[in-house]
Motif scaffolding. Sequence first.
Motif, PDB file in Angstrom:
ATOM      1  N   ALA A  89       0.879  -1.109   0.093  1.00  0.00           N
ATOM      2  CA  ALA A  89       0.143  -0.068  -0.035  1.00  0.00           C
ATOM      3  C   ALA A  89       0.996   1.186   0.006  1.00  0.00           C
ATOM      4  O   ALA A  89       0.531   2.170  -0.794  1.00  0.00           O
ATOM      5  N   ALA A  90       2.027   1.225   0.725  1.00  0.00           N
ATOM      6  CA  ALA A  90       2.899   2.423   0.796  1.00  0.00           C
ATOM      7  C   ALA A  90       3.544   2.574  -0.623  1.00  0.00           C
ATOM      8  O   ALA A  90       3.443   3.826  -1.074  1.00  0.00           O
ATOM      9  N   ARG A  91       3.771   1.377  -1.175  1.00  0.00           N
ATOM     10  CA  ARG A  91       4.275   1.598  -2.585  1.00  0.00           C
ATOM     11  C   ARG A  91       3.471   2.096  -3.591  1.00  0.00           C
ATOM     12  O   ARG A  91       3.823   3.170  -4.512  1.00  0.00           O
ATOM     13  N   LEU A  92       2.222   1.696  -3.645  1.00  0.00           N
ATOM     14  CA  LEU A  92       1.143   2.423  -4.312  1.00  0.00           C
ATOM     15  C   LEU A  92       1.030   3.855  -4.269  1.00  0.00           C
ATOM     16  O   LEU A  92       0.932   4.552  -5.159  1.00  0.00           O
ATOM     17  N   GLU A  93       1.147   4.084  -2.996  1.00  0.00           N
ATOM     18  CA  GLU A  93       0.737   5.531  -2.457  1.00  0.00           C
ATOM     19  C   GLU A  93       1.974   6.606  -3.268  1.00  0.00           C
ATOM     20  O   GLU A  93       1.892   7.672  -3.735  1.00  0.00           O
ATOM     21  N   ARG A  94       3.277   5.882  -2.987  1.00  0.00           N
ATOM     22  CA  ARG A  94       4.469   6.783  -3.577  1.00  0.00           C
ATOM     23  C   ARG A  94       4.359   6.708  -4.949  1.00  0.00           C
ATOM     24  O   ARG A  94       4.577   7.947  -5.396  1.00  0.00           O
ATOM     25  N   GLU A  95       3.693   5.526  -5.816  1.00  0.00           N
ATOM     26  CA  GLU A  95       4.012   5.879  -7.251  1.00  0.00           C
ATOM     27  C   GLU A  95       2.651   6.864  -7.749  1.00  0.00           C
ATOM     28  O   GLU A  95       2.652   7.428  -8.674  1.00  0.00           O
ATOM     29  N   ARG A 146       1.824   9.359  -6.072  1.00  0.00           N
ATOM     30  CA  ARG A 146       2.233  10.847  -5.610  1.00  0.00           C
ATOM     31  C   ARG A 146       3.195  11.241  -6.774  1.00  0.00           C
ATOM     32  O   ARG A 146       3.216  12.379  -7.309  1.00  0.00           O
ATOM     33  N   LYS A 147       4.266  10.208  -7.134  1.00  0.00           N
ATOM     34  CA  LYS A 147       5.297  10.471  -8.207  1.00  0.00           C
ATOM     35  C   LYS A 147       4.536  10.845  -9.591  1.00  0.00           C
ATOM     36  O   LYS A 147       4.938  11.759 -10.584  1.00  0.00           O
ATOM     37  N   ALA A 148       3.470  10.034 -10.089  1.00  0.00           N
ATOM     38  CA  ALA A 148       2.631  10.321 -11.126  1.00  0.00           C
ATOM     39  C   ALA A 148       2.150  11.435 -10.912  1.00  0.00           C
ATOM     40  O   ALA A 148       2.109  12.152 -12.171  1.00  0.00           O
ATOM     41  N   ALA A 149       1.377  11.851  -9.895  1.00  0.00           N
ATOM     42  CA  ALA A 149       0.948  13.381  -9.992  1.00  0.00           C
ATOM     43  C   ALA A 149       1.821  14.436 -10.076  1.00  0.00           C
ATOM     44  O   ALA A 149       1.533  15.675 -10.555  1.00  0.00           O
ATOM     45  N   LYS A 150       2.957  14.162  -9.606  1.00  0.00           N
ATOM     46  CA  LYS A 150       4.088  15.365  -9.557  1.00  0.00           C
ATOM     47  C   LYS A 150       4.678  15.416 -10.685  1.00  0.00           C
ATOM     48  O   LYS A 150       4.891  16.506 -11.355  1.00  0.00           O
ATOM     49  N   ASP A 151       4.571  14.267 -11.659  1.00  0.00           N
ATOM     50  CA  ASP A 151       5.247  14.285 -13.079  1.00  0.00           C
ATOM     51  C   ASP A 151       4.469  14.677 -14.082  1.00  0.00           C
ATOM     52  O   ASP A 151       4.676  14.844 -15.172  1.00  0.00           O
ATOM     53  N   ALA A 152       3.090  14.783 -13.685  1.00  0.00           N
ATOM     54  CA  ALA A 152       2.184  14.957 -14.981  1.00  0.00           C
ATOM     55  C   ALA A 152       2.444  16.674 -15.255  1.00  0.00           C
ATOM     56  O   ALA A 152       2.649  17.634 -14.310  1.00  0.00           O
ATOM     57  N   PRO A 153       2.312  16.868 -16.461  1.00  0.00           N
ATOM     58  CA  PRO A 153       2.566  18.321 -17.115  1.00  0.00           C
ATOM     59  C   PRO A 153       1.403  19.111 -16.491  1.00  0.00           C
ATOM     60  O   PRO A 153       0.263  18.738 -16.461  1.00  0.00           O
ATOM     61  N   ALA A 154       1.891  20.391 -16.237  1.00  0.00           N
ATOM     62  CA  ALA A 154       0.942  21.392 -15.674  1.00  0.00           C
ATOM     63  C   ALA A 154       0.210  21.970 -16.983  1.00  0.00           C
ATOM     64  O   ALA A 154       0.715  21.884 -18.129  1.00  0.00           O
ATOM     65  N   GLY A 155      -1.151  22.506 -16.819  1.00  0.00           N
ATOM     66  CA  GLY A 155      -2.014  23.039 -17.801  1.00  0.00           C
ATOM     67  C   GLY A 155      -1.560  24.412 -18.233  1.00  0.00           C
ATOM     68  O   GLY A 155      -0.722  25.015 -17.338  1.00  0.00           O
TER      69      GLY A 155
END
Length: 278
Positions: free
Chosen positions: A173-179, A181-190
């Motif tokens: 569960a902790a690994r999924l949460e890290r992934e 957050r990382k995906a949300a951080k790497d997503a290009p901003a509008g």
Amino acid sequence: MTRTPLMPKATAVWLVDNTSLTFEQIAEFCQLHVLEVKGIADGDVAQGIKGMDPISSGQLSRDEIHVAEEDPSHRLKLLEPKVEVPEVKTKRGPRYTPVSRRQDRPNAILWLLKSHPELKDSQIMRLVGTTKPTILAIKERTHWNSPNLIAQDPVTLGLCSQIDLDAAVKRAAARLERERRKAAKDAPAGTLLPTEETIGVAGSPEDETGEAFEPASAPEPDMATSLAREARDAMAAPEEVEEAPDADSVFARLKDLKTASQQEAGKDGADGEDSDEQ
């Protein structure tokens, strides 16, 4: 470092059968999960394991057990060993599964895949002591006994402990949460649209039909506003003074008209005489 009793599951079996200790006290002393201790009491876990007396082995005293039975909040403590045995660090390898339990591993793998899909294959391999091809075959339903498999809890089957299962689920569960957050951080901003596309005016951009957009006209004022504006314009305009008519010019114009009419009448009379002579 917390010391654990020798043969903790066998010790738990003896404590369940021979004492009135609570499940929580036995679970904490033997470092097992409460559900495992309940399973031992129900006969679902540790079947065939003979209980080991911790008093005869010098791990507990009879007085310590009596105090714990009188006070449910009391926690059992191991007796100090007479001989200090150094700890031997060994590399942790794959879990050993007894031969009598190996036929239950596919059922345990199926239960883990259905109940905890967040677990990685490596975690399932460590929990039940299986191999990656077996896990893949059960996932793809290509296992030789796939139609007869029944999902069963590996803790109930005795393939792993509840503590190990809970720890593996927590790590997954902790690994999924890290992934996440990382995906949300790497997503290009509008980004904002260009001004031409936003207002549709500058440069007269064309639409899909090839026709240029026209800027929106200003809203027409209402009737009261129009009348008030016309009245203000009329009052602000300078007054035009009409010129008085000139008498000489008027009589000269009338004289010219009279002369032209006389000449026309004379011409008509001459034409009539010519016709009579003929």
